[in-house]
Design an enzyme around this catalytic site. Structure first.
Site: not given
Length: 147
Positions: A88, A91, A114
């Site tokens: 996820r 995704e 960063s």
């Protein structure tokens, strides 16, 4: 012996003793997020931090030494993760990555956030429709330089 075997021993000991990451982290005076990442092999322990881990997880001197070696970071087992929770995140980056990049670029200019000068906080957020996962990521902005 290698760092992966030390990580597995840490996780095995955590499970066998019924430990929680937040409780483990309290021994280090660092965030639960950083300590968890370090125990899972993604961060480098100092000598004193490694000694704490050695005591908590009954590590040998050699295993303790492995905790102090700079790890190979971002070492997922495959390019597209198969674990549903980790996928996820993959995704989210695939769907919202261009939006995040565009908004950061608009606000800060051409650069990156960063992951070295970075912090993370994960909290449970109560919600009557089902508890929510609240993740706060904070990274220093590093502009690209011209030369």
């Amino acid at each position: 012996m290698d760092r992966n075997l030390v990580t597995q021993k840490i996780v095995n000991t955590k499970v066998a003793k019924g430990m929680k990451w937040a409780d483990i982290a309290s021994n280090f005076e660092e965030s639960k997020e950083w300590v968890t990442a370090a125990c899972l092999g993604q961060m480098t322990f100092t000598k004193s931090q490694a000694a704490i881990a050695q005591n908590l997880f009954a590590l040998t001197d050699e295993e303790c030494a492995w905790l102090q070696i700079v790890p190979y970071k971002g070492s997922l087992e495959c390019s597209a993760p198969t674990d549903p929770l980790i996928y996820r995140w993959y995704e989210i980056v695939n769907v919202f990555g261009p939006t995040i990049k565009e908004l950061i670029s608009e606000e800060f200019g051409d650069g990156i956030m960063s992951a070295i000068d970075f912090s993370m906080d994960i909290q449970r957020q109560a919600d009557p429709k089902g508890d929510r996962v609240n993740v706060m990521l904070s990274g220093k902005f590093l502009p690209y330089k011209t030369w």
